[in-house]
Scaffold this motif. Structure first.
Motif, PDB file in Angstrom:
ATOM      1  N   ALA A 113       0.832  -1.202   0.000  1.00  0.00           N
ATOM      2  CA  ALA A 113       0.000   0.000   0.000  1.00  0.00           C
ATOM      3  C   ALA A 113       0.870   1.256   0.000  1.00  0.00           C
ATOM      4  N   GLN A 114       1.941   1.246   0.801  1.00  0.00           N
ATOM      5  CA  GLN A 114       2.826   2.403   0.864  1.00  0.00           C
ATOM      6  C   GLN A 114       3.524   2.646  -0.479  1.00  0.00           C
ATOM      7  N   LEU A 115       3.965   1.568  -1.118  1.00  0.00           N
ATOM      8  CA  LEU A 115       4.645   1.694  -2.405  1.00  0.00           C
ATOM      9  C   LEU A 115       3.690   2.163  -3.501  1.00  0.00           C
ATOM     10  N   LEU A 116       2.415   1.751  -3.408  1.00  0.00           N
ATOM     11  CA  LEU A 116       1.427   2.213  -4.384  1.00  0.00           C
ATOM     12  C   LEU A 116       1.154   3.706  -4.206  1.00  0.00           C
ATOM     13  N   VAL A 117       1.131   4.162  -2.949  1.00  0.00           N
ATOM     14  CA  VAL A 117       0.948   5.585  -2.689  1.00  0.00           C
ATOM     15  C   VAL A 117       2.092   6.382  -3.305  1.00  0.00           C
ATOM     16  N   LYS A 118       3.318   5.858  -3.199  1.00  0.00           N
ATOM     17  CA  LYS A 118       4.475   6.531  -3.790  1.00  0.00           C
ATOM     18  C   LYS A 118       4.379   6.577  -5.315  1.00  0.00           C
ATOM     19  N   GLN A 119       3.588   5.640  -5.890  1.00  0.00           N
ATOM     20  CA  GLN A 119       3.377   5.634  -7.340  1.00  0.00           C
ATOM     21  C   GLN A 119       2.209   6.528  -7.756  1.00  0.00           C
ATOM     22  N   GLY A 120       1.608   7.204  -6.770  1.00  0.00           N
ATOM     23  CA  GLY A 120       0.556   8.153  -7.081  1.00  0.00           C
ATOM     24  C   GLY A 120      -0.859   7.668  -6.840  1.00  0.00           C
ATOM     25  N   LEU A 121      -1.018   6.471  -6.257  1.00  0.00           N
ATOM     26  CA  LEU A 121      -2.360   5.943  -5.982  1.00  0.00           C
ATOM     27  C   LEU A 121      -2.785   6.265  -4.558  1.00  0.00           C
ATOM     28  N   PRO A 122      -4.087   6.199  -4.269  1.00  0.00           N
ATOM     29  CA  PRO A 122      -4.544   6.391  -2.886  1.00  0.00           C
ATOM     30  C   PRO A 122      -4.164   5.192  -2.026  1.00  0.00           C
ATOM     31  N   ASP A 123      -4.281   5.333  -0.719  1.00  0.00           N
ATOM     32  CA  ASP A 123      -3.981   4.236   0.202  1.00  0.00           C
ATOM     33  C   ASP A 123      -5.097   3.190   0.090  1.00  0.00           C
ATOM     34  N   LEU A 124      -4.747   2.016  -0.415  1.00  0.00           N
ATOM     35  CA  LEU A 124      -5.736   0.966  -0.674  1.00  0.00           C
ATOM     36  C   LEU A 124      -5.682  -0.170   0.340  1.00  0.00           C
ATOM     37  N   TYR A 125      -4.924  -0.002   1.420  1.00  0.00           N
ATOM     38  CA  TYR A 125      -4.711  -1.113   2.354  1.00  0.00           C
ATOM     39  C   TYR A 125      -6.016  -1.639   2.949  1.00  0.00           C
ATOM     40  N   GLU A 126      -6.826  -0.773   3.530  1.00  0.00           N
ATOM     41  CA  GLU A 126      -8.051  -1.222   4.196  1.00  0.00           C
ATOM     42  C   GLU A 126      -9.006  -1.880   3.202  1.00  0.00           C
TER      43      GLU A 126
END
Length: 283
Positions: A113-126
């Protein structure tokens, strides 16, 4: 003379909703019955939770169920999968590894989730946790969320653009090494199978080095055919297995009914007569 795979339907690598498959263990065994499977294994990723349901269904359907699990491991920083088959319920060594891998999966999901956020996506963990439900959370659950949220066209695009190993390289070091798990497991009553060896980013030299080490550590089998494998790759793996004196295993690596090759019990044919099939012990 041992009976041939041509006369016995085998599948020693499949997945259910308990990890990243689309069918429940019961539905999966029903599908296996439809395909006339006689020896079958449920090998969900890093979890044993589906085995009891699978055993109940197998007993009703007259299928020989081989207890299985697909463990996430690594070698020289390269993520690998090792299928463990035919273990006892009281295998504390395996249970301990599975429990640690389940904890690692949750931590890994947070890192994804953190790496996806760094790629410009929202936090999708939950949302990925909710998507996984009782299953073992993994990248496919993030992919499904991304499709539903309209962030990508389909799951393949999710992996191509965001979730592939090149995009999430920092996740390569999270799993236990072969050296940490294989020797202890080899001392217990189970078979250790290197899953789909040709899918890893390895040269032929490194592949032989990997399989030699795996054998020296106590691994005893190689999955020479997994789903729609290139026949030339299957011939190569057959040769390596013979050279190292390894038994061979086969499986569909079934996750769900999408695509012409995605069927329980379906995989590229092998030259069984010249090999040492692992499944003969269960016929």
């Amino acid at each position: 003379m041992q009976e041939s795979l041509l006369h016995r339907r085998i599948d020693l690598h499949t997945h259910s909703t308990c990890s990243d498959g689309m069918l429940t263990p019961t539905e999966l065994l029903t599908k296996a019955k439809e395909q006339n499977i006689e020896v079958f294994s449920l090998t969900d990723h890093d979890t044993l939770t589906g085995l009891q349901e699978a055993q109940t269904a197998a007993d009703k359907l007259g299928i020989k169920l081989v207890p299985g699990v697909e463990l996430s491991v690594q070698w020289s920083g390269i993520p690998l999968h090792m299928v463990v088959l035919g273990f006892d319920k009281e295998n504390d060594v395996l249970t301990s590894i599975v429990e640690k891998n389940q904890e690692t999966r949750l931590e890994r999901a947070k890192r994804i989730a953190q790496l996806l956020v760094k790629q410009g996506l929202p936090d999708l963990y939950e949302k990925a946790v909710l998507e996984a439900g009782p299953s073992q959370i993994g990248r496919p659950h993030f992919a499904r969320v991304m499709v539903r949220e309209g962030l990508v066209k389909d799951e393949n695009k999710a992996f191509d653009q965001y979730l592939g190993n090149k995009r999430l390289g920092k996740l390569r070091d999270v799993w236990p090494t072969l050296e940490e798990v294989v020797p202890d497991l080899a001392k217990t009553s189970c078979d250790l199978v290197m899953a789909h060896p040709k899918r890893y980013p390895l040269t032929l030299t490194k592949l032989r080095r990997l399989m030699t080490l795996f054998s020296e550590l106590g691994g005893n089998a190689m999955e020479v055919s997994s789903g729609n494998e290139n026949p030339q790759s299957v011939r190569l793996l057959e040769t390596i297995s013979r050279d190292l004196g390894l038994s061979v295993s086969v499986g569909s690596d079934f996750h769900g009914p999408y695509g012409p090759w995605c069927e329980v019990g379906k995989f590229t044919s092998i030259q069984e007569a010249s090999l040492n099939p692992l499944w003969h012990k269960w016929l």
